[in-house]
Design a protein around this motif. Sequence first.
Motif, PDB file in Angstrom:
ATOM      1  N   PRO A 137       0.817  -1.213   0.000  1.00  0.00           N
ATOM      2  CA  PRO A 137       0.000   0.000   0.000  1.00  0.00           C
ATOM      3  C   PRO A 137       0.847   1.258   0.000  1.00  0.00           C
ATOM      4  CG  PRO A 137       0.034  -1.003   2.179  1.00  0.00           C
ATOM      5  CD  PRO A 137       0.696  -1.970   1.258  1.00  0.00           C
ATOM      6  N   GLU A 139       1.402   5.364   0.844  1.00  0.00           N
ATOM      7  CA  GLU A 139       1.133   6.114   2.075  1.00  0.00           C
ATOM      8  C   GLU A 139      -0.304   6.604   2.092  1.00  0.00           C
ATOM      9  OE1 GLU A 139       2.336  10.480   3.321  1.00  0.00           O
ATOM     10  OE2 GLU A 139       4.006   9.107   3.632  1.00  0.00           O
ATOM     11  N   ASP A 140      -0.979   6.353   3.208  1.00  0.00           N
ATOM     12  CA  ASP A 140      -2.353   6.831   3.359  1.00  0.00           C
ATOM     13  C   ASP A 140      -2.337   8.352   3.517  1.00  0.00           C
ATOM     14  OD1 ASP A 140      -5.311   6.008   4.078  1.00  0.00           O
ATOM     15  OD2 ASP A 140      -4.699   7.527   5.533  1.00  0.00           O
ATOM     16  N   PRO A 141      -3.080   9.107   2.695  1.00  0.00           N
ATOM     17  CA  PRO A 141      -3.007  10.576   2.765  1.00  0.00           C
ATOM     18  C   PRO A 141      -3.378  11.143   4.126  1.00  0.00           C
ATOM     19  CG  PRO A 141      -4.124   9.862   0.762  1.00  0.00           C
ATOM     20  CD  PRO A 141      -3.974   8.657   1.616  1.00  0.00           C
ATOM     21  N   LEU A 142      -4.432  10.608   4.743  1.00  0.00           N
ATOM     22  CA  LEU A 142      -4.849  11.131   6.032  1.00  0.00           C
ATOM     23  C   LEU A 142      -3.813  10.818   7.122  1.00  0.00           C
ATOM     24  CD1 LEU A 142      -6.899  12.549   7.782  1.00  0.00           C
ATOM     25  CD2 LEU A 142      -8.156  10.386   8.009  1.00  0.00           C
ATOM     26  N   THR A 143      -3.305   9.586   7.105  1.00  0.00           N
ATOM     27  CA  THR A 143      -2.263   9.226   8.076  1.00  0.00           C
ATOM     28  C   THR A 143      -1.030  10.092   7.884  1.00  0.00           C
ATOM     29  OG1 THR A 143      -3.034   6.929   8.165  1.00  0.00           O
ATOM     30  CG2 THR A 143      -0.798   7.358   8.919  1.00  0.00           C
ATOM     31  N   PRO A 203       0.664   2.783  11.596  1.00  0.00           N
ATOM     32  CA  PRO A 203      -0.032   3.025  10.332  1.00  0.00           C
ATOM     33  C   PRO A 203       0.826   3.772   9.303  1.00  0.00           C
ATOM     34  CG  PRO A 203      -1.458   3.544  12.192  1.00  0.00           C
ATOM     35  CD  PRO A 203      -0.093   3.282  12.754  1.00  0.00           C
ATOM     36  N   TYR A 204       1.674   4.686   9.771  1.00  0.00           N
ATOM     37  CA  TYR A 204       2.537   5.428   8.847  1.00  0.00           C
ATOM     38  C   TYR A 204       3.519   4.491   8.152  1.00  0.00           C
ATOM     39  CZ  TYR A 204       6.240   8.633   7.332  1.00  0.00           C
ATOM     40  OH  TYR A 204       7.186   9.307   6.600  1.00  0.00           O
ATOM     41  N   GLY A 207       1.485   2.139   5.779  1.00  0.00           N
ATOM     42  CA  GLY A 207       0.726   2.756   4.702  1.00  0.00           C
ATOM     43  C   GLY A 207      -0.760   2.545   4.831  1.00  0.00           C
ATOM     44  N   THR A 208      -1.248   2.379   6.059  1.00  0.00           N
ATOM     45  CA  THR A 208      -2.671   2.137   6.282  1.00  0.00           C
ATOM     46  C   THR A 208      -3.330   3.368   6.896  1.00  0.00           C
ATOM     47  OG1 THR A 208      -2.153   1.154   8.444  1.00  0.00           O
ATOM     48  CG2 THR A 208      -2.315  -0.334   6.567  1.00  0.00           C
ATOM     49  N   GLY A 209      -4.650   3.309   7.080  1.00  0.00           N
ATOM     50  CA  GLY A 209      -5.395   4.427   7.628  1.00  0.00           C
ATOM     51  C   GLY A 209      -5.147   4.621   9.113  1.00  0.00           C
ATOM     52  N   PRO A 210      -5.512   5.796   9.644  1.00  0.00           N
ATOM     53  CA  PRO A 210      -5.250   6.093  11.058  1.00  0.00           C
ATOM     54  C   PRO A 210      -6.041   5.233  12.023  1.00  0.00           C
ATOM     55  CG  PRO A 210      -6.570   7.834  10.036  1.00  0.00           C
ATOM     56  CD  PRO A 210      -6.136   6.926   8.935  1.00  0.00           C
TER      57      PRO A 210
END
Length: 569
Positions: A137, A139-143, A203-204, A207-210
Amino acid sequence: MLVLFFLFLFLFLLFLFGAGPASAHAALTATDPADGTVLPRAPRHLTLTFSESVGLRDDSFRVLGPDGHRVHTGEAESAGGRPGTVRVSLPGTDRLGKGTYTVAWRVVSADSHPVSGAFTFSVGAPSSTATPVDPGPAEDPLTGALHGTARYLAYLAGALLVGTAAFVAVCRPPDPGRLRPPAVTGWWTLLAATVALLMLRGPYEAGTGPAAAVDPGVLRDTLTTRPGALLLARLVLLGAVALLAARLPRPGGGTGRGVRAAGAALAVVLALTWAGAEHAAAGVQVPAALASAVLHLLATACWLGGLAALLTLLRRTPGGPTLPAAVVTRFSWLALTSVGVLTATGVYQSWRGLGSWTALTGTPYGRLLLAKGAAVMVLVAAAGVSRRWTARLTSAPEALPPSPSPSPSLSLLRRSVLVETVVAAGVLLITTVLTGTAPGRAEAEAARAVPVGAPQPASVTTIPFDIGTPGGRGTVQITLDPARSGDNAVQAVVFGPDGGLTAVPELRLSFSLPARDIGPIDARLTDRGGYWSTNSVTLPLPGTWTVRATVRVSEVDQTTGTGRARVTP
């Protein structure tokens, strides 16, 4: 409004400079098997070599078979104690069928930033349809946004806390109790930001959500990593700071030497919790870089946090005590010293991070350095104005006049200090984005590495041999990858007289460079079950190397042949 402005500016800079591949600071330099290789038999291990040491996660490596199902692998570990080299064991060779296998990996660079990729190899023959390459995955943008915001708040709060304490210890204001609110604000903000960073770390990296931040298992895994341990150490140090704060001076009191020494030691160790998890922890000259980073952070805190403390004391408080001009003078010299330290350490860190002049304008890291340099020049100009008004005030009265009737010079000093504080917070914002951007030197190393999925620039040498017995003829095909000076991977395959693969009990290779009187260098090949290889042969100079192959086909029959291999710079 000011907080919202800086938050918007941070997100804009993060979008402009910090997104995309630039956040990955370790480069994959070699794999064994090499990407796209077709092997006669399945390998026993997978070996990946990176440009710097990397941290491993439980799911750092995923091997997908030709049918798309995950292949069970052993635990990833360092190979032979070499930093940056990771080995993963595979099932027995009889358990991996023919076809194309995909290896997806995700590791954490030494400077705490995650990096991912994928490559393929085939056993027997490539599959007609292979599993799509999936490096994991993104990087999750929100995380990423939450993590970046928490990092900036941690920098800002740390500067406020350490700088306020330094102001009290060095400038000796008559009423240090007025500086307790900003110090307490800095402490609580740093505590909250550190807790947020600790929870978001898992999560960072993944690459997952917060939402994964509340998973106890994720937090437990984070605490076993170096960034997680440093964040935990920062929380412990904040507890020590709270205990020390109980001994802060009261109005009219002084600060003992023991308290000042303990505070200085805590400030240094706090700075190490940042330096030990960022650019200074990777690359060249790590010990000097860590010392430079700590000095840089402390000088920034003394300047920025001291400005906030001075601004607090310059606020109008009708009927309040006067501020002795000597306090402003002492801070003026503290700020001047901080500028000197920032300049010296900043030049060193810029050289270390850039690696070349072209990186100054050709990389996001270099352009951010230019932006930071311009902001620092504005900050120095504002500081010069403040020093001029300070000189006017200290040349006349013994103390700055109390409010509500401040002199024109005092009003102008207050305004210039406010400008300094705002610009300094902007400089710290750019610094936060800078620490999350790949240094120019790291980008150059990544560019020199062969991109995953690209053709490998290897040198292939074929050496014929003839034992002089029936069936004792054949050739040895030697692949040198990437055929550049430095570390190379070597693969050798023996073909029989009919052109098919053949197994031999022993194969030895050595490399010599007669023109420079270097060698022979023994390749120390390992039998991989159908082919021979080694992950690292160091050829120190470019040139045309002589390859000497000794093939033993029985207990008594062996022969030696030579060939040539071109090695580029």
